[in-house]
Design a protein around this motif. Structure first.
Motif, PDB file in Angstrom:
ATOM      1  N   ALA A 142      30.778  91.828  24.387  1.00 16.94           N
ATOM      2  CA  ALA A 142      31.916  92.403  25.096  1.00 16.94           C
ATOM      3  C   ALA A 142      31.445  93.332  26.212  1.00 16.94           C
ATOM      4  CB  ALA A 142      32.803  93.170  24.123  1.00 16.94           C
ATOM      5  N   LYS A 143      30.281  93.949  26.009  1.00 15.19           N
ATOM      6  CA  LYS A 143      29.623  94.743  27.054  1.00 15.19           C
ATOM      7  C   LYS A 143      28.200  94.244  27.208  1.00 15.19           C
ATOM      8  CE  LYS A 143      32.236  99.060  26.673  1.00 15.19           C
ATOM      9  NZ  LYS A 143      32.138 100.530  26.468  1.00 15.19           N
ATOM     10  N   MET A 144      27.639  94.452  28.382  1.00 18.23           N
ATOM     11  CA  MET A 144      26.275  93.990  28.651  1.00 18.23           C
ATOM     12  C   MET A 144      25.591  94.947  29.603  1.00 18.23           C
ATOM     13  SD  MET A 144      27.214  90.810  31.166  1.00 18.23           S
ATOM     14  CE  MET A 144      28.251  91.067  32.613  1.00 18.23           C
ATOM     15  N   ASP A 145      24.273  94.808  29.721  1.00 19.10           N
ATOM     16  CA  ASP A 145      23.483  95.598  30.661  1.00 19.10           C
ATOM     17  C   ASP A 145      22.967  94.689  31.769  1.00 19.10           C
ATOM     18  OD1 ASP A 145      23.872  97.726  28.953  1.00 19.10           O
ATOM     19  OD2 ASP A 145      21.938  97.494  27.945  1.00 19.10           O
ATOM     20  N   LEU A 146      23.123  95.130  33.012  1.00 19.34           N
ATOM     21  CA  LEU A 146      22.682  94.351  34.169  1.00 19.34           C
ATOM     22  C   LEU A 146      21.478  95.005  34.826  1.00 19.34           C
ATOM     23  CD1 LEU A 146      25.996  93.433  36.036  1.00 19.34           C
ATOM     24  CD2 LEU A 146      24.533  91.891  34.771  1.00 19.34           C
ATOM     25  N   MET A 147      20.558  94.185  35.302  1.00 16.15           N
ATOM     26  CA  MET A 147      19.427  94.698  36.085  1.00 16.15           C
ATOM     27  C   MET A 147      19.864  94.812  37.540  1.00 16.15           C
ATOM     28  SD  MET A 147      16.318  92.477  34.417  1.00 16.15           S
ATOM     29  CE  MET A 147      15.077  93.244  35.457  1.00 16.15           C
ATOM     30  N   GLU A 148      19.736  95.985  38.097  1.00 16.04           N
ATOM     31  CA  GLU A 148      20.141  96.199  39.494  1.00 16.04           C
ATOM     32  C   GLU A 148      19.136  95.544  40.430  1.00 16.04           C
ATOM     33  OE1 GLU A 148      21.973 100.049  41.515  1.00 16.04           O
ATOM     34  OE2 GLU A 148      19.783 100.113  41.530  1.00 16.04           O
ATOM     35  N   HIS A 152      16.995  92.873  51.220  1.00 18.86           N
ATOM     36  CA  HIS A 152      16.724  93.440  52.547  1.00 18.86           C
ATOM     37  C   HIS A 152      16.751  92.375  53.636  1.00 18.86           C
ATOM     38  CE1 HIS A 152      15.681  97.161  50.514  1.00 18.86           C
ATOM     39  NE2 HIS A 152      14.799  96.503  49.767  1.00 18.86           N
ATOM     40  N   ASP A 153      17.107  91.137  53.248  1.00 20.77           N
ATOM     41  CA  ASP A 153      17.142  90.049  54.235  1.00 20.77           C
ATOM     42  C   ASP A 153      18.424  89.231  54.099  1.00 20.77           C
ATOM     43  OD1 ASP A 153      16.596  88.894  51.832  1.00 20.77           O
ATOM     44  OD2 ASP A 153      14.695  87.975  52.417  1.00 20.77           O
ATOM     45  N   TYR A 154      19.530  89.921  53.879  1.00 21.90           N
ATOM     46  CA  TYR A 154      20.854  89.289  53.836  1.00 21.90           C
ATOM     47  C   TYR A 154      20.962  88.226  52.738  1.00 21.90           C
ATOM     48  CZ  TYR A 154      21.071  91.566  58.387  1.00 21.90           C
ATOM     49  OH  TYR A 154      21.001  92.485  59.401  1.00 21.90           O
ATOM     50  N   ASN A 155      20.506  88.590  51.564  1.00 21.03           N
ATOM     51  CA  ASN A 155      20.653  87.787  50.334  1.00 21.03           C
ATOM     52  C   ASN A 155      19.758  86.556  50.263  1.00 21.03           C
ATOM     53  OD1 ASN A 155      22.607  89.560  49.372  1.00 21.03           O
ATOM     54  ND2 ASN A 155      24.318  88.326  50.106  1.00 21.03           N
ATOM     55  N   TRP A 156      18.763  86.449  51.122  1.00 22.45           N
ATOM     56  CA  TRP A 156      17.825  85.333  50.985  1.00 22.45           C
ATOM     57  C   TRP A 156      16.879  85.583  49.817  1.00 22.45           C
ATOM     58  CZ3 TRP A 156      18.238  80.719  53.266  1.00 22.45           C
ATOM     59  CH2 TRP A 156      19.053  80.616  54.401  1.00 22.45           C
ATOM     60  N   THR A 157      16.461  86.807  49.652  1.00 23.59           N
ATOM     61  CA  THR A 157      15.610  87.187  48.518  1.00 23.59           C
ATOM     62  C   THR A 157      16.123  88.503  47.933  1.00 23.59           C
ATOM     63  OG1 THR A 157      14.049  88.413  49.921  1.00 23.59           O
ATOM     64  CG2 THR A 157      13.570  86.063  49.500  1.00 23.59           C
ATOM     65  N   PHE A 158      15.766  88.750  46.666  1.00 16.47           N
ATOM     66  CA  PHE A 158      16.206  89.962  45.983  1.00 16.47           C
ATOM     67  C   PHE A 158      15.010  90.686  45.378  1.00 16.47           C
ATOM     68  CE2 PHE A 158      19.948  87.195  45.825  1.00 16.47           C
ATOM     69  CZ  PHE A 158      20.933  88.055  46.281  1.00 16.47           C
ATOM     70  N   GLU A 159      15.145  91.995  45.294  1.00  8.28           N
ATOM     71  CA  GLU A 159      14.139  92.831  44.633  1.00  8.28           C
ATOM     72  C   GLU A 159      14.835  93.672  43.556  1.00  8.28           C
ATOM     73  OE1 GLU A 159      12.140  95.284  47.432  1.00  8.28           O
ATOM     74  OE2 GLU A 159      11.397  93.601  48.648  1.00  8.28           O
ATOM     75  N   HIS A 160      14.190  93.777  42.405  1.00  8.41           N
ATOM     76  CA  HIS A 160      14.734  94.603  41.339  1.00  8.41           C
ATOM     77  C   HIS A 160      14.352  96.056  41.568  1.00  8.41           C
ATOM     78  CE1 HIS A 160      16.077  91.144  39.104  1.00  8.41           C
ATOM     79  NE2 HIS A 160      14.860  90.614  39.123  1.00  8.41           N
ATOM     80  N   THR A 161      15.317  96.926  41.420  1.00 11.84           N
ATOM     81  CA  THR A 161      15.072  98.352  41.648  1.00 11.84           C
ATOM     82  C   THR A 161      14.478  99.041  40.430  1.00 11.84           C
ATOM     83  OG1 THR A 161      17.286  98.988  40.893  1.00 11.84           O
ATOM     84  CG2 THR A 161      17.033  98.408  43.227  1.00 11.84           C
ATOM     85  N   GLY A 162      14.533  98.392  39.273  1.00  9.42           N
ATOM     86  CA  GLY A 162      14.077  99.014  38.038  1.00  9.42           C
ATOM     87  C   GLY A 162      15.188  99.753  37.295  1.00  9.42           C
ATOM     88  N   ARG A 163      16.342  99.877  37.939  1.00  7.18           N
ATOM     89  CA  ARG A 163      17.479 100.546  37.299  1.00  7.18           C
ATOM     90  C   ARG A 163      18.311  99.540  36.529  1.00  7.18           C
ATOM     91  NH1 ARG A 163      22.788 101.380  39.284  1.00  7.18           N
ATOM     92  NH2 ARG A 163      23.905 103.006  38.137  1.00  7.18           N
ATOM     93  N   VAL A 164      18.842  99.963  35.386  1.00 13.33           N
ATOM     94  CA  VAL A 164      19.699  99.112  34.566  1.00 13.33           C
ATOM     95  C   VAL A 164      21.114  99.679  34.573  1.00 13.33           C
ATOM     96  CG1 VAL A 164      20.152  98.246  32.234  1.00 13.33           C
ATOM     97  CG2 VAL A 164      17.795  98.360  33.092  1.00 13.33           C
ATOM     98  N   VAL A 165      22.078  98.832  34.902  1.00 15.67           N
ATOM     99  CA  VAL A 165      23.484  99.235  34.875  1.00 15.67           C
ATOM    100  C   VAL A 165      23.992  99.016  33.453  1.00 15.67           C
ATOM    101  CG1 VAL A 165      25.762  98.914  35.902  1.00 15.67           C
ATOM    102  CG2 VAL A 165      23.698  98.475  37.265  1.00 15.67           C
TER     103      VAL A 165
END
Length: 559
Positions: A142-148, A152-165
């Motif tokens: 019912a609840k979950m944790d997301l990796m933030e 930096h290139d308009y959604n072509w690639t992503f980097e993880h910040t290390g923070r968990v939502v």
């Protein structure tokens, strides 16, 4: 709503065939327009008429407002123009292109990548790509944790910040009965079996990968569904795509609902059968195809079809609609066709006992020739099943590619299915399963009712835990997903080509694990974002009820 052909036939009336409440809308998509309370009463009367339905069968598909439709087309038009402009800039190396391209030395080769076919991906999808494939790092309950993550290139690639939502309310997973959990009787039983049998079997069931647990599970599935026999497979998608070719072939006719899942479509194509598509949940369209098939037979030779197979789903996962099964069963019997029912989303989620759409309508499971379902949703596991007569299952054990070549289902997954199914059946000595089935029913009705009261356009059946909420405009797809995540609500947004181009939507999946407080928090956030993005398109907003949320939910609707 008007009477269906079957309803008239049931009453001994003979006359011209009329529609069963589904009519083409201005956008080329079938509509059963939810106009007002008077229309709902007409739906209820027609659905109960003739003895096909023992309860109100209420579905709503409000017409897309004309202004919204025009603005949506204009939005896609503007995005397309800018897409061509950006492709021009990329061609002259003014803008960097990250999409897969041919190397210079391969220019004389037959193209491996079709640039134009990727136009939508690189120019429209990339703008809102951050709304999909979000990595989670917890149980999808019912609840979950997301990796933030950031781009930096308009959604072509992503980097993880290390923070968990943390503690994001999950309105996207198919966890209908809340069995996707890491604590409790199911998780404990699966862990114990993993210690005894291991995780993998490294063999097919026809060799040395057949465990006593597999046979116990198949007997339990057959008992649960009320049929003679059942067999299981390790992948839900392959249950359809690999078994339909074993059941139908050249000289056979498949009648498929136009909104059937991709696994059903692929299975029909692989079977080499003739495939004809009927309008979604439209019995007049289906009966017309059945009559033509009987009268004209096969093309050119006009020989009778070897087999006619009607293929439908229990709950349609993008529309939230429930199959009109009683009418389809009547047609199937009248024209002596076979019926293949995919209960991937409905098994466990519908019916007083959680037995799916057959249980929901109070029908005899023997009236459905092939019962298919998956364990990936209501049971919190993986894989799928085919169930029916013993002769059918014995045939598939020898002729299905999934049965012969696929690796056996993992033992912990098998135990998760056995334990959760016993909970639903009450064989564990508790009321956990029945309580969850009832809670899902209450949550579904409450959530749908509140969204309509707020003025959103909601698709589907009142009892379907799949709740599509219309967004329409392309810019609002990404905006809605991002704004909801800012409020710690995880949602799934869907657009073209998964839906018609002007029918983008958010799809909520309700769970028995959702508490009233969670639903109220989610509804509050949805209402806030709806006001921000102007998503309350409905012209037939229902007045808010003064009754408490969970007091006599069905009486509020039926009265």
């Amino acid at each position: 709503m008007t009477e269906s052909p079957l309803t008239k036939a049931a009453n001994g009336e003979v006359g011209p065939h009329v529609t069963n409440g589904l009519k083409p809308g201005r956008n080329g998509v079938l509509r059963s327009v939810h106009r007002c309370q008077q229309d709902e009463e007409e739906v209820q009367r027609s659905s109960n008429h003739g003895g096909f339905y023992n309860r109100p069968f209420l579905e709503s598909y409000e017409e897309t407002p004309m202004l919204v439709a025009v603005l949506t087309y204009m939005g896609y038009g503007v995005l397309t123009v800018f897409g061509y402009l950006r492709d021009f800039l990329r061609h002259w190396k003014i803008e960097k292109c990250h999409i897969a391209r041919e190397r210079e030395e391969q220019k004389d080769f037959v193209p491996l990548y079709q640039d134009f076919e990727n136009f939508y991906t690189r120019n429209l999808y990339m703008r809102i790509r951050d709304n999909w494939n979000r990595p989670i790092c917890s149980v999808p309950g019912a609840k979950m944790d997301l990796m933030e993550r950031v781009s930096h290139d308009y959604n072509w690639t992503f980097e993880h910040t290390g923070r968990v939502v943390k503690d994001v309310i999950n309105l996207g997973s198919y966890n209908y009965l809340g069995f996707a959990e890491n604590t409790g009787v199911c998780a404990d039983a699966a862990a114990e079996v993993a210690m005894t049998y291991g995780v993998g079997l490294a063999s097919t069931r026809q060799e040395i990968g057949n465990l006593d647990k597999h046979e116990e599970m198949e007997k339990l599935v057959a008992e649960f569904l009320g049929v003679e026999s059942a067999m299981v497979f390790g992948m839900g998608f392959a249950t359809n795509s690999m078994n339909i070719p074993a059941l139908s072939g050249k000289g056979c006719l498949i009648l498929s609902d136009e909104l059937n899942h991709a696994s059903l479509v692929l299975g029909a194509r692989l079977s080499c059968s003739t495939v004809r598509v009927f309008k979604h949940n439209n019995m007049q369209s289906l009966e017309k195809l059945l009559r033509e098939a009987i009268v004209h037979g096969q093309p050119r030779t006009h020989r009778p079809w070897k087999k006619i197979l009607i293929v439908v789903e229990g709950i349609y996962s993008m529309e939230g609609s429930i199959v009109r099964l009683p009418e389809i069963v009547a047609l199937k019997k009248r024209y002596r066709a076979y019926l293949y029912l995919d209960e991937a989303h409905s098994i466990g989620a519908l019916g007083r006992r959680g037995r799916g759409v057959v249980d929901y309508f109070g029908l005899d499971p023997g009236d459905v020739d092939v019962l298919m379902g998956t364990f990936t949703k209501s049971f919190g596991a993986a894989g799928g099943y085919i169930a029916g007569r013993k002769e059918l299952i014995d045939f598939l054990r020898s002729n299905s590619h999934s049965a012969v070549y696929a690796t056996s289902m993992s033992p912990p997954v098998v135990e998760q299915i056995i334990t959760s199914m016993k909970c639903i059946m009450g064989e564990d000595g508790t009321t956990i399963g029945s309580d969850r089935v009832r809670q899902l029913e209450e949550n579904t009705v409450y959530f749908r009712k509140k969204l309509r009261e707020m003025g959103f356009i909601i698709y589907g059946n009142n009892d379907s835990p799949v709740v599509p909420m219309m967004l329409y405009m392309p810019a609002k797809i990404g905006a809605f997903g991002r704004e909801m995540l800012k409020r710690n609500i995880g949602v799934v947004v869907v657009g073209f080509p998964a839906t018609p181009i002007i029918e983008s939507r958010a799809r909520f999946c309700i769970s028995a694990a959702h508490s009233k407080d969670m639903l109220d928090r989610a509804l509050s956030a949805i209402g806030e974002v709806g006001d921000l993005l102007q998503l309350k398109y409905s012209r037939h907003r229902q007045p808010a009820s003064s009754a408490r949320p969970f007091d006599h939910l069905y009486e509020d609707i039926d009265g």
